[in-house]
Design an enzyme around this catalytic site. Sequence first.
Site, short mmCIF file in Angstrom:
data_model
loop_
_atom_site.label_atom_id
_atom_site.label_comp_id
_atom_site.label_asym_id
_atom_site.label_seq_id
_atom_site.Cartn_x
_atom_site.Cartn_y
_atom_site.Cartn_z
N HIS A 187 -74.16 27.15 -2.15
CA HIS A 187 -73.20 28.22 -2.43
C HIS A 187 -73.09 27.83 -4.35
CE1 HIS A 187 -68.92 28.63 -3.41
NE2 HIS A 187 -68.58 28.32 -2.29
N ASP A 242 -66.23 23.29 -5.97
CA ASP A 242 -66.90 24.72 -4.61
C ASP A 242 -67.38 25.36 -5.58
OD1 ASP A 242 -66.50 26.01 -2.41
OD2 ASP A 242 -64.74 26.36 -2.96
N GLU A 276 -70.65 33.68 -2.49
CA GLU A 276 -69.94 33.23 -1.08
C GLU A 276 -68.20 33.76 -1.12
OE1 GLU A 276 -67.81 29.72 0.92
OE2 GLU A 276 -67.46 30.84 -0.95
N GLU A 277 -68.00 33.06 -2.60
CA GLU A 277 -66.34 33.41 -2.68
C GLU A 277 -65.93 34.78 -2.99
OE1 GLU A 277 -64.69 31.07 -2.88
OE2 GLU A 277 -65.99 29.74 -3.94
N HIS A 291 -60.15 25.85 -6.47
CA HIS A 291 -59.97 27.15 -6.41
C HIS A 291 -58.83 27.19 -7.57
CE1 HIS A 291 -62.16 29.82 -3.68
NE2 HIS A 291 -62.48 29.05 -3.95
#
Length: 345
Positions: free
Chosen positions: A60, A170, A198-199, A309
């Site tokens: 992603h 990420d 995606e998140e 994150h």
Amino acid sequence: MLLKRLSEAVGVSGCENEVRNIIREEIKDYVDEIRTDALGNLIVYKKGNKDKPKLMLAAHMDEIGLMISDITEDGLLSFKPVGGIDKRILVSKRVLVGKKKIKGVIGAKAIHLQKPDERKKPLDYKELYIDIGSKSKEESEKLINLGDMATFDTKYKEIGSNIAKGKAFDDRIGCLSLIRILKEDYDFPLYGVFTVQEEVGTRGAKVASWDINPDLALVLEGTTAADLPDAKEEGYSTVLGDGPALTIMDGSTIVDKRILNKLIEICEKKELKYQFRRFTKAGTDAGAIHLSREGIPTAIISVPCRYIHSPVSLVNLDDYKTATKLVHNFCQEIERGGFSNEKIN
């Protein structure tokens, strides 16, 4: 360096254009087809023997961030989170806002002015704001629109023993692996999908997997590494430097055991470092892909990422290199006929 460009690019969920453009330019000469679907997924195809399984590799493009929700009379920007962000780390962080990448700082009431009970808990989003140095609402409105996204202003740098520091590993680290694989040639149908959103709910993967309907899929991810002094070993999830992490189960999927066993077999045969991901609450694009149509056998290969994150994360570049080698060897196994074309019976 490509990882530096990918990490520093702005790609908050729903606004992945900058990342997509970097990837498109990097891979356009190595694939047979390239397109962007209605949701924004970048989908590429490499032709191969159609009697062999059709593989989908997914990573992603999007990252966590902030959305501007209001502009106060004194020019400060209120915001809401996009994706899972720890509120405790937001105060004083530098950000870039909107397409013009206006520089700002996340502010809050000074600690000297806070009451004792306020200091004992994370500040809520309504108590935080982004300060871009404006004196009024009118001045800010000339630079910022409601709905603009903000991302952390973090520069990529390599530190220590082969460690990379930056934001959005990420899943820009997964995107980098996928780019490397797409520059190789294999004699089977291969789709590379750089997914969006995606998140905020694996949305891009849902539509892409339905469209492609592959025989099997691998998700290339960045994952939690909590290998820190205040954490017990069983809570580490993964450890930097111990190789890519293989998932058995997470919050959205139980991976296909046949693919998982083949990945383990490859690691053992090729003497590639690997570990198992031990944290099971979070999910990935695999959760959407494996439920598409009548079901798609799916597995996950992740690169451990410390402080995931957050404004600044760390990855071990050897883990990334080993993950890419593992995917390459898996593709070679398909090419040699290691799986049938009947949903890998």
